[in-house]
Design an enzyme around this catalytic site. Structure first.
Site, PDB file in Angstrom:
ATOM      1  N   HIS A   1      55.379  61.321  52.023  1.00 40.20           N
ATOM      2  CA  HIS A   1      56.552  62.185  52.197  1.00 40.20           C
ATOM      3  C   HIS A   1      57.688  61.942  51.205  1.00 40.20           C
ATOM      4  CE1 HIS A   1      54.566  63.933  55.511  1.00 40.20           C
ATOM      5  NE2 HIS A   1      54.987  63.168  56.492  1.00 40.20           N
TER       6      HIS A   1
ATOM      7  N   ARG B   1      50.606  62.568  51.800  1.00 40.73           N
ATOM      8  CA  ARG B   1      50.300  61.313  51.094  1.00 40.73           C
ATOM      9  C   ARG B   1      49.760  61.508  49.681  1.00 40.73           C
ATOM     10  NH1 ARG B   1      49.517  60.814  56.384  1.00 40.73           N
ATOM     11  NH2 ARG B   1      50.349  58.918  57.359  1.00 40.73           N
TER      12      ARG B   1
ATOM     13  N   HIS C   1      59.197  69.180  58.545  1.00 41.68           N
ATOM     14  CA  HIS C   1      58.548  68.243  59.459  1.00 41.68           C
ATOM     15  C   HIS C   1      59.100  68.331  60.888  1.00 41.68           C
ATOM     16  CE1 HIS C   1      56.383  64.620  60.640  1.00 41.68           C
ATOM     17  NE2 HIS C   1      55.897  64.489  59.424  1.00 41.68           N
TER      18      HIS C   1
ATOM     19  N   GLU D   1      52.755  71.143  59.642  1.00 42.47           N
ATOM     20  CA  GLU D   1      53.369  71.090  58.310  1.00 42.47           C
ATOM     21  C   GLU D   1      52.573  71.964  57.351  1.00 42.47           C
ATOM     22  OE1 GLU D   1      53.606  66.657  57.674  1.00 42.47           O
ATOM     23  OE2 GLU D   1      53.136  66.787  59.794  1.00 42.47           O
TER      24      GLU D   1
ATOM     25  N   ASP E   1      45.784  64.218  62.988  1.00 43.67           N
ATOM     26  CA  ASP E   1      46.729  63.967  61.899  1.00 43.67           C
ATOM     27  C   ASP E   1      45.991  64.315  60.605  1.00 43.67           C
ATOM     28  OD1 ASP E   1      48.818  63.206  60.327  1.00 43.67           O
ATOM     29  OD2 ASP E   1      48.864  61.099  60.961  1.00 43.67           O
TER      30      ASP E   1
HETATM   31  C1  GLA Z   1      52.975  63.050  58.840  1.00 47.28           C
HETATM   32  C2  GLA Z   1      51.824  62.168  58.652  1.00 47.28           C
HETATM   33  C3  GLA Z   1      51.671  61.249  59.808  1.00 47.28           C
HETATM   34  C4  GLA Z   1      52.950  60.500  60.056  1.00 47.28           C
HETATM   35  C5  GLA Z   1      54.084  61.461  60.223  1.00 47.28           C
HETATM   36  C6  GLA Z   1      55.403  60.775  60.328  1.00 47.28           C
HETATM   37  O1  GLA Z   1      52.728  64.083  59.658  1.00 47.28           O
HETATM   38  O2  GLA Z   1      50.639  62.853  58.407  1.00 47.28           O
HETATM   39  O3  GLA Z   1      50.626  60.362  59.592  1.00 47.28           O
HETATM   40  O4  GLA Z   1      53.207  59.638  58.980  1.00 47.28           O
HETATM   41  O5  GLA Z   1      54.150  62.334  59.140  1.00 47.28           O
HETATM   42  O6  GLA Z   1      55.412  59.772  61.267  1.00 47.28           O
END
Ligand code: GLA
Length: 379
Positions: free
Chosen positions: A134, A109, A208, A344, A280
């Site tokens: 992304h 982000r 991803h 990631e 996350d």
């Molecule tokens: C990343 C983001 C998550 C989500 C996924 C896709 O990993 O950090 O919050 O948006 O991609 O769904």
């Protein structure tokens, strides 16, 4: 004498022919290439199946430089596909979960969907609340790349290139990107990213893939044992944008320095887990030069192990919290809540807006280089 001579020369010729016919078998055979259909804009997409001498396979499409399948053995030698994805190109074109895609120009982000560089402000599409996620509306996972097979002693290797135009998705500079996927006999997928620009820009490339080492997308991933070589993580606000703090993992559910099941603490009453709807977050990897161990994940039932090494300073461990069973995956499988996890490798989220984070700026004349190795083993 003459007869002997001609027998001798026939033998020589036969030996030479045998040597010649052996040669192709010694170097890796060429990559199996199949059609993967046509995009809605009419471009041909392909599927490249890289196979090593052990019979393990990695399938990659030039649509989004996406990893479609990774077929690796369990402890009994049984091959299964350990990544989530779709059966057809259409799934990848219309899907919103980034399955297996190459993420760019900026993975993760950017807060407020804007950043400043050299005194100029750049506005990006808000495709995740108020933020950019992304790469924007049409990131690198949604475009067709140009593929070439590359000879390599290490195994079959596929190179994909893409030129992202100046202004594409709001980012400055024509960015030429190259990714090299190499599939070795040690069941290692080496991913090397290269890029250069003609204007100062920001770059953060990652992959991803959603892993499910059980090889069964119907099973959730909560039993996977995760170890992260990370003493800190970057706490986030309610839009998943880092606050700028680097927080020690010690004494928190974010401490994966010793192996812990993903599900063990995921429901703990912890502010950061609540904000992330589970895991996350970006972990700050232990510093070190070159390829360093980032993650080690074990699926106890099948014995499959995934070890990730990277040159990147961070890793986003995402526990599939947004998977809601609405999308249909391979062989009609339901892509349900927490049936895949992502690792990631990356620079930290929102780095362009945090001077204390490692820089993601790429200047003209500089070479962007990043490497991640995914190694599949069993125990
Ligand atoms: C990343 C983001 C998550 C989500 C996924 C896709 O990993 O950090 O919050 O948006 O991609 O769904």
């Amino acid at each position: 004498m003459k007869i002997h001579q001609s027998i001798f020369s026939i033998m020589l010729a036969l030996t030479a022919m045998a040597a010649l016919s052996w040669e192709p078998a010694m170097s890796a055979p060429s990559i199996l290439t199949k059609s993967f259909g046509k995009t809605s804009e009419g471009s041909d997409a392909h599927l490249y199946v890289l196979q090593n001498t052990k019979g393990a396979k990695v399938s990659i499409t030039d649509f989004g430089a996406t990893i479609v399948a990774i077929e690796v053995p369990d402890r009994e030698g049984k091959l299964a596909d350990v990544v989530l994805g779709y059966d057809s190109l259409k799934g990848y074109e219309t899907g919103t979960s980034y399955f297996g895609g190459l993420i760019g120009r900026y993975g993760n982000r950017i807060g407020g969907a804007k950043f400043a560089l050299d005194g100029q402000t750049y506005l990006l599409a808000k495709n995740d609340g108020q933020n950019s996620l992304h790469g924007g509306k049409r990131g690198f996972n949604k475009v067709v790349w140009t593929a070439h097979e590359r000879p390599s002693k290490e195994g079959q290797a596929l190179e994909l290139t893409y030129v992202s135009k100046d202004g594409e998705e709001g980012y400055p500079g024509n960015l030429s990107v190259r990714v090299l996927y190499t599939w070795t006999d040690r069941n290692e997928l080496r991913v090397q990213y290269f890029a250069h620009t003609d204007k100062a820009t920001v770059v953060n490339l990652t992959n991803h893939s959603y892993f499910n080492l059980a090889g069964d997308p119907q099973k959730n991933i909560l039993g996977h044992m995760v170890r992260l070589e990370a003493p800190q993580f970057t706490p986030v606000d309610n839009g998943l944008i880092p606050t700028g703090e680097l927080r020690n993992v010690e004494g928190t559910p974010f401490d994966f320095r010793k192996p812990v099941a993903i599900g063990k603490r995921i429901a703990d009453s912890d502010e950061q887990l609540k904000l992330g709807k589970g895991y996350d977050h970006n972990w700050v990897l232990a510093s070190g030069a070159g390829l360093k161990l980032a993650a080690h994940v074990v699926e106890p039932a099948t014995g499959r192990v995934l070890e990730i090494r990277t040159t990147e300073p961070g890793i986003q461990f995402y526990s599939g919290n947004f998977l809601d069973g609405k999308a249909v995956g391979k062989n009609g499988s339901v892509l349900a809540y927490r049936t895949g996890f992502c690792m990631e490798t990356q620079h930290f989220p929102d780095s362009p807006n945090h001077a204390n984070f490692p820089s993601t700026t790429l200047q003209p004349g500089e070479n962007y280089r990043s490497q991640t190795v995914y190694r599949f083993e069993t125990e």
